[in-house]
Design a protein around this motif. Structure first.
Motif, PDB file in Angstrom:
ATOM      1  N   LEU A   1      -6.885  -0.956   0.428  1.00 26.52           N
ATOM      2  CA  LEU A   1      -7.082  -1.074   1.875  1.00 26.52           C
ATOM      3  C   LEU A   1      -8.395  -1.789   2.215  1.00 26.52           C
ATOM      4  O   LEU A   1      -8.446  -2.669   3.073  1.00 26.52           O
ATOM      5  CB  LEU A   1      -7.117   0.346   2.469  1.00 26.52           C
ATOM      6  N   VAL A   2      -9.460  -1.411   1.502  1.00 27.43           N
ATOM      7  CA  VAL A   2     -10.812  -1.864   1.853  1.00 27.43           C
ATOM      8  C   VAL A   2     -11.174  -3.197   1.199  1.00 27.43           C
ATOM      9  O   VAL A   2     -11.988  -3.949   1.736  1.00 27.43           O
ATOM     10  CB  VAL A   2     -11.843  -0.766   1.443  1.00 27.43           C
TER      11      VAL A   2
ATOM     12  N   LEU B   1      -5.607   8.262  -4.400  1.00 31.81           N
ATOM     13  CA  LEU B   1      -6.341   8.046  -3.146  1.00 31.81           C
ATOM     14  C   LEU B   1      -7.337   6.899  -3.296  1.00 31.81           C
ATOM     15  O   LEU B   1      -7.471   6.057  -2.400  1.00 31.81           O
ATOM     16  CB  LEU B   1      -7.080   9.324  -2.725  1.00 31.81           C
ATOM     17  N   CYS B   2      -8.034   6.872  -4.448  1.00 30.35           N
ATOM     18  CA  CYS B   2      -8.998   5.791  -4.689  1.00 30.35           C
ATOM     19  C   CYS B   2      -8.282   4.454  -4.828  1.00 30.35           C
ATOM     20  O   CYS B   2      -8.755   3.425  -4.332  1.00 30.35           O
ATOM     21  CB  CYS B   2      -9.831   6.077  -5.944  1.00 30.35           C
ATOM     22  N   ASN B   3      -7.131   4.477  -5.494  1.00 27.02           N
ATOM     23  CA  ASN B   3      -6.308   3.269  -5.639  1.00 27.02           C
ATOM     24  C   ASN B   3      -5.911   2.737  -4.257  1.00 27.02           C
ATOM     25  O   ASN B   3      -6.053   1.544  -3.955  1.00 27.02           O
ATOM     26  CB  ASN B   3      -5.059   3.636  -6.463  1.00 27.02           C
ATOM     27  N   PHE B   4      -5.456   3.646  -3.406  1.00 25.89           N
ATOM     28  CA  PHE B   4      -5.038   3.293  -2.035  1.00 25.89           C
ATOM     29  C   PHE B   4      -6.225   2.749  -1.242  1.00 25.89           C
ATOM     30  O   PHE B   4      -6.128   1.733  -0.559  1.00 25.89           O
ATOM     31  CB  PHE B   4      -4.467   4.551  -1.361  1.00 25.89           C
ATOM     32  N   THR B   5      -7.375   3.427  -1.369  1.00 25.10           N
ATOM     33  CA  THR B   5      -8.587   3.020  -0.632  1.00 25.10           C
ATOM     34  C   THR B   5      -9.035   1.623  -1.030  1.00 25.10           C
ATOM     35  O   THR B   5      -9.354   0.789  -0.176  1.00 25.10           O
ATOM     36  CB  THR B   5      -9.734   4.024  -0.893  1.00 25.10           C
ATOM     37  N   VAL B   6      -9.063   1.357  -2.351  1.00 24.58           N
ATOM     38  CA  VAL B   6      -9.482   0.033  -2.827  1.00 24.58           C
ATOM     39  C   VAL B   6      -8.551  -1.038  -2.267  1.00 24.58           C
ATOM     40  O   VAL B   6      -8.996  -2.081  -1.770  1.00 24.58           O
ATOM     41  CB  VAL B   6      -9.515  -0.026  -4.377  1.00 24.58           C
TER      42      VAL B   6
ATOM     43  N   SER C   1       0.801  -1.232   0.000  1.00 25.55           N
ATOM     44  CA  SER C   1       0.000   0.000   0.000  1.00 25.55           C
ATOM     45  C   SER C   1       0.830   1.277   0.000  1.00 25.55           C
ATOM     46  O   SER C   1       0.309   2.352  -0.290  1.00 25.55           O
ATOM     47  CB  SER C   1      -0.954   0.012   1.197  1.00 25.55           C
TER      48      SER C   1
ATOM     49  N   GLN D   1     -10.774   4.093 -10.950  1.00 27.54           N
ATOM     50  CA  GLN D   1     -10.129   3.316  -9.886  1.00 27.54           C
ATOM     51  C   GLN D   1     -11.105   2.489  -9.045  1.00 27.54           C
ATOM     52  O   GLN D   1     -10.742   1.443  -8.534  1.00 27.54           O
ATOM     53  CB  GLN D   1      -9.342   4.263  -8.960  1.00 27.54           C
ATOM     54  N   LEU D   2     -12.343   2.995  -8.889  1.00 26.86           N
ATOM     55  CA  LEU D   2     -13.310   2.291  -8.032  1.00 26.86           C
ATOM     56  C   LEU D   2     -14.178   1.309  -8.820  1.00 26.86           C
ATOM     57  O   LEU D   2     -15.119   0.749  -8.285  1.00 26.86           O
ATOM     58  CB  LEU D   2     -14.208   3.300  -7.297  1.00 26.86           C
TER      59      LEU D   2
END
Length: 519
Positions: A436-437, A429-434, A84, A297-298
Motif C-alpha cells: 500500500l505504502v 499485515l506488513c506485506n499488505f502495508t508495504v 492488495s 516483510q519490511l
C-alpha cells in the motif's frame, strides 16, 4: 533424577540413528509444500506478467456494460485492489490458524484449505467466459486466505513431524517451494507461453492443480504425532504415526520427550492469542517472532522485485528481454533457498539470519548510492544489478525461510498455534502495508526509500544478535529452558531442579506440577 538421567542416556545413545530422512518424511514434506506453499509463491507473482491484458479485460468488460471506457483512476483503483486483496486475505487466513489446527489437526487443516484454492482457481479460470472482473478480485481474497493458512500450517506441521536434527532443513522446504512457485509463475507468465491476451485465465486457473494433487495424496500420510499425543491424548495413534515417519519401531524416546512437554505445560492448557500476549514465560519468544516477521516483510523484498525491471532497463537490457532477466532472478532465489535447506543444520539459524539480513542491509545501502549516481557514472547501473542479486541471495538464505522455522522451535505445543497466528498476522499485515505504502514512498523519496529498508535490516540484525538464541539440534524443551532464562523465570526452574534431586519416585507428578506453572 533417575528417570531423567536414563532418558538422557538413552536419547544420547540413539542420537546416531535419530535423524534419518525416511521416504515417508520426505514425501510428507514434498506433498505438503507442493500442495500448499508452492501456491503461495505462484499467486504472489502470477498477475505481474499478464497485468496489461487483465487491465484490458477489466476495461472491455466495463465498456460492454456501460458503453463508455473505464476512467483511468478507477482502473488503477481496481488493479490495486486486485493486487492488495491477496495479502489482506492472507491476514484473514492467519486469523483462522488457531481454531482450525486445534480442532481439525495439522493435516486436516491442510486438506480443508485445499477447497479454498480449488474454488478460487475455478472462479479465476472462468472469469473471462463469465465476463466479470469482480470474480477475480473475490478470488484473490480467497487465494489470500488459502495462502495465509498454508504459510503458517505447513511449517508448523513439518516442524512437528521432523526429528530435531532435521527440523531446520525440513522447515526451510516450504520456503523453497514458495520460491519455486514464484519461478514457475514467472516462466508460465512469459508472453510466449501464457502471459498474453488468450492465456491469462489459464495461467490464473492452474493454481488449483497442486491442491487437487494434495487432496488426493495427503490423506494417506500420518498426522502430526505431537498433535495426536499432546492435544488428542491418543498415544497409540501417535506411536503408529511416529513409527511410520521414522521408519523403525522403537520410538519410546521421542514419545517420552513429548510426554515431558505435555506434563510441563498441562496447567496452562491451550494458549489463546490473548493469553500468549500476557504470559510472562513466553514474552521474549513473542517479541522475537514479531521482530523477525516485521524484519522479513519490511526489509524491502517487494521493493527490490518491483524496482528490478527498471534497474535492468537502465543497465541497458532491452525492454523485451527484461522478463527473462526477472525469471533469472527467480531462479537465483530458488537456488539460494535450496542451499539454505542444506546449510541450515550445519551453520545454524542465527548465522543465517545475521548473514541474510546483513547482505540485505549492505545491498540496500549500496543500491541507494548506485541508483542516485547511475545517470552520471555509467558503470553504476551494473553495480545496482549486483546489489539486486546480493539482496536476493541474502533474503533467500536467511530473512525469508528462517523466521517460520523459529516460530516452530521457540514455542511448545500448547502455544504454537497462537504463536503462528500472531507471526502470520504480522507477516501478512506488513506485506499488505508495504504494498500500500511503497508506491507513495517511491513517489516521495525515490531511490532513498531503500535507506529505510537498510535501517530496518540493521535493527533486525541488532535484535537477533543480542536476543535470539541458536536452536539447531535442540529439543523443544531445551529451547524452552534457554528462553526461560531470558524471561527471568529461571529461578523457579532452578528450585524445581533442586527439588528434583530430593524427589522420591512417587513424587514425580508433583515435580511436574511445579515446572508447569513456572515454565
Amino acid at each position: 533424577m533417575k528417570v531423567r538421567g536414563e532418558k538422557q542416556e538413552s536419547s544420547d545413545s540413539n542420537e546416531g540413528s535419530k535423524g534419518k530422512m525416511t521416504l515417508v518424511l520426505a514425501l510428507v514434506a514434498l506433498v505438503s509444500a507442493f500442495g500448499s506453499s508452492f501456491q503461495y509463491g505462484y499467486n504472489v507473482s502470477v498477475i505481474n506478467s499478464p497485468a496489461p491484458y487483465m487491465q484490458d479485460f477489466y476495461n472491455q468488460t466495463y465498456i460492454n456494460r456501460h458503453e463508455v471506457p473505464m476512467d483511468s483512476g478507477f482502473q488503477t483503483f481496481l488493479w490495486s485492489l486486485t493486487v492488495s486483496m491477496f495479502p489482506l486475505g492472507g491476514f484473514f487466513g492467519s486469523l483462522m490458524v488457531w481454531p482450525l489446527v486445534n480442532n481439525c489437526g495439522r493435516k486436516g487443516t491442510l486438506l480443508i484449505n485445499n477447497l479454498f484454492s480449488i474454488g478460487a482457481a475455478i472462479l479465476m479460470g472462468t472469469s473471462e467466459l463469465a465476463k466479470t472482473f469482480e470474480v477475480i478480485i473475490l478470488s484473490r481474497v480467497i487465494m489470500g486466505i488459502y495462502a495465509g493458512l498454508a504459510s503458517n500450517v505447513v511449517p508448523m506441521f513439518l516442524g512437528e513431524i521432523s526429528p530435531k536434527n532435521l527440523r531446520g532443513a525440513v522447515g526451510v522446504v516450504p520456503q523453497l517451494f514458495i520460491t519455486v512457485g514464484i519461478l514457475v509463475a514467472q516462466i508460465l507468465g512469459l508472453n510466449s507461453i501464457l502471459g498474453n491476451a488468450e492465456g491469462w485465465p489459464v495461467l490464473l486457473g492452474l493454481t488449483g492443480i497442486p491442491s487437487l494433487i494434495q487432496l488426493l495424496i495427503l490423506p494417506f500420510f500420518p498426522e502430526s504425532p505431537r498433535y495426536l499425543l499432546i492435544q488428542k491424548g491418543n498415544e497409540e495413534q501417535a506411536r503408529r504415526a511416529l513409527q511410520k515417519l521414522r521408519g523403525w519401531d522403537d520410538v519410546d524416546d521421542e514419545l517420552e520427550e513429548m510426554r515431558q512437554e505435555d506434563l510441563s505445560e498441562r496447567e496452562e492448557g491451550q494458549f489463546t492469542v490473548l493469553s500468549l500476549c500476557t504470559f510472562r514465560g513466553l514474552r521474549w519468544q513473542l517479541i522475537s517472532i514479531i521482530v523477525m516477521m516485521m524484519g522479513q516483510q519490511l526489509s524491502g523484498v517487494n521493493a527490490v522485485f518491483y524496482y528490478a525491471d527498471s534497474i535492468f532497463e537502465s543497465a541497458g537490457v532491452d525492454k523485451s528481454n527484461v522478463q527473462y532477466v526477472t525469471v533469472s532472478i527467480g531462479a537465483i532465489n530458488v537456488v539460494m533457498t535450496l542451499l539454505a535447506v542444506f546449510i541450515v543444520e550445519s551453520l545454524g539459524r542465527r548465522i543465517l539470519l545475521l548473514a541474510g539480513f546483513g547482505l540485505c542491509c549492505v545491498s540496500c545501502a549500496v543500491l541507494t548510492l548506485a541508483l542516485n549516481l547511475q545517470s552520471t557514472v555509467p558503470w553504476m547501473s551494473y553495480l545496482s544489478i549486483v546489489c539486486v542479486i546480493v539482496y536476493i541471495i541474502g533474503h533467500a538464505i536467511g530473512a525469508s525461510p528462517i523466521p517460520f522455522v523459529m516460530i516452530t522451535e521457540m514455542f511448545l505445543q500448547s502455544s504454537r498455534p497462537a504463536a503462528f497466528m500472531v507471526g502470520g498476522s504480522v507477516h501478512w499485515l506488513c506485506n499488505f502495508t508495504v504494498g500500500l505504502v511503497f508506491l507513495y514512498m517511491t513517489a516521495g523519496l525515490g531511490p532513498y526509500s531503500f535507506l529505510i529498508f537498510c535501517a530496518i535490516c540493521l535493527a533486525t540484525i541488532v535484535y537477533v544478535f543480542f536476543i535470539v538464541p541458536e536452536t539447531k539440534n535442540k529439543t523443544f524443551m531445551e529451547i524452552n529452558r534457554i528462553m526461560a532464562k531470558r524471561n527471568k523465570v529461571e529461578i523457579q526452574e532452578d528450585k524445581e531442579e533442586l527439588k528434583d534431586f530430593q524427589t522420591v519416585p512417587g513424587g514425580q507428578s508433583e515435580k511436574k506440577g511445579i515446572s508447569s506453572s513456572e515454565l
